[in-house]
Enzyme design. Sequence first.
Site, PDB file in Angstrom:
ATOM      1  N   ALA A 155       0.831  -1.205   0.000  1.00  0.00           N
ATOM      2  CA  ALA A 155       0.000   0.000   0.000  1.00  0.00           C
ATOM      3  C   ALA A 155       0.866   1.255   0.000  1.00  0.00           C
ATOM      4  O   ALA A 155       0.613   2.195  -0.764  1.00  0.00           O
ATOM      5  CB  ALA A 155      -0.931  -0.008   1.206  1.00  0.00           C
ATOM      6  N   TYR A 156       1.869   1.272   0.858  1.00  0.00           N
ATOM      7  CA  TYR A 156       2.749   2.439   0.916  1.00  0.00           C
ATOM      8  C   TYR A 156       3.463   2.636  -0.422  1.00  0.00           C
ATOM      9  O   TYR A 156       3.496   3.752  -0.972  1.00  0.00           O
ATOM     10  CB  TYR A 156       3.768   2.268   2.041  1.00  0.00           C
ATOM     11  CG  TYR A 156       4.654   3.465   2.239  1.00  0.00           C
ATOM     12  CD1 TYR A 156       4.180   4.588   2.904  1.00  0.00           C
ATOM     13  CD2 TYR A 156       5.964   3.477   1.773  1.00  0.00           C
ATOM     14  CE1 TYR A 156       4.991   5.704   3.091  1.00  0.00           C
ATOM     15  CE2 TYR A 156       6.781   4.581   1.955  1.00  0.00           C
ATOM     16  CZ  TYR A 156       6.294   5.689   2.606  1.00  0.00           C
ATOM     17  OH  TYR A 156       7.093   6.799   2.790  1.00  0.00           O
ATOM     18  N   SER A 157       4.023   1.556  -0.970  1.00  0.00           N
ATOM     19  CA  SER A 157       4.746   1.652  -2.239  1.00  0.00           C
ATOM     20  C   SER A 157       3.830   2.135  -3.352  1.00  0.00           C
ATOM     21  O   SER A 157       4.176   3.026  -4.132  1.00  0.00           O
ATOM     22  CB  SER A 157       5.353   0.297  -2.604  1.00  0.00           C
ATOM     23  OG  SER A 157       6.274  -0.142  -1.617  1.00  0.00           O
ATOM     24  N   SER A 159       0.927   3.751  -3.092  1.00  0.00           N
ATOM     25  CA  SER A 159       0.424   5.108  -2.874  1.00  0.00           C
ATOM     26  C   SER A 159       1.472   6.147  -3.232  1.00  0.00           C
ATOM     27  O   SER A 159       1.144   7.215  -3.775  1.00  0.00           O
ATOM     28  CB  SER A 159      -0.017   5.285  -1.415  1.00  0.00           C
ATOM     29  OG  SER A 159       1.084   5.293  -0.522  1.00  0.00           O
ATOM     30  N   LYS A 160       2.736   5.852  -2.966  1.00  0.00           N
ATOM     31  CA  LYS A 160       3.791   6.805  -3.290  1.00  0.00           C
ATOM     32  C   LYS A 160       4.100   6.806  -4.786  1.00  0.00           C
ATOM     33  O   LYS A 160       4.476   7.854  -5.352  1.00  0.00           O
ATOM     34  CB  LYS A 160       5.046   6.500  -2.473  1.00  0.00           C
ATOM     35  CG  LYS A 160       4.876   6.742  -0.967  1.00  0.00           C
ATOM     36  CD  LYS A 160       4.496   8.178  -0.661  1.00  0.00           C
ATOM     37  CE  LYS A 160       4.503   8.481   0.842  1.00  0.00           C
ATOM     38  NZ  LYS A 160       4.174   9.885   1.146  1.00  0.00           N
TER      39      LYS A 160
END
Length: 249
Positions: A155-157, A159-160
Amino acid sequence: MSVFAGRFDGRVAVVTGGASGLGRETARRIAAEGGAAVLWDIDPDWLEEARKDVGAAHAIAFDVRDNAAVSSAAAETVARFGRIDILVNSAGITGATAPVQDFPVDSWLQVFAVNTHGLFYCCRAVIPQMIAQGYGRIVNVASVAGKEGNPNACAYSASKAAVIGFTKSLGKELATSGVIANAVTPATFESPILQQLPQSQVDYMRSKIPMGRLGDVRETAAMVCFMASEECSFTTAATFDTSGGRTTF
């Protein structure tokens, strides 16, 4: 005293996630260099402490996931200061640490709500005023994870990566307006956000940095402040790395 004293004289800078980490350090430097730093963050207690600590001109507590609240904060800032010259989108969360098949759906949605949707809401709220005044600087905080992907951080990867793509689109849209939009893609640096991660994940990210250390938040804040300044005038829709040699494109 900063070696760039006066660089932000007369400028009003909104910094999301301004109560801690990169947002707080960036606001500190903008204030030290003559700007009126306005902190936007979700935690009112941290926010007030940060406002006093960095010498910020104002602080507004709200959730960037709430589009109406973002619009209200933008209107309040313009009403108080007459303008917004700089927007630094630093608010962000890491989400769960798990492989995709085990990744909690609610964590996926929350990460995108903060890191991507909230950033979009903030840009959308301030851009009309920037266009009207013929000047603006937007700095979107992405991550090397958005370029390379970190395992167990889907999710972090993702989203960024979305932040990077959004910034490239935005910068091209605004290219003749006087408003510059760029993204910064730091590798892991010492920050309260690391408390959201298991130590094994932090160790993994450190192992990927050729310099063999985590970054210092002041290093990325220095880059952000260049991107937020008048000096950054012929680069837009771009990414600036502060990665200790990790990223190669």
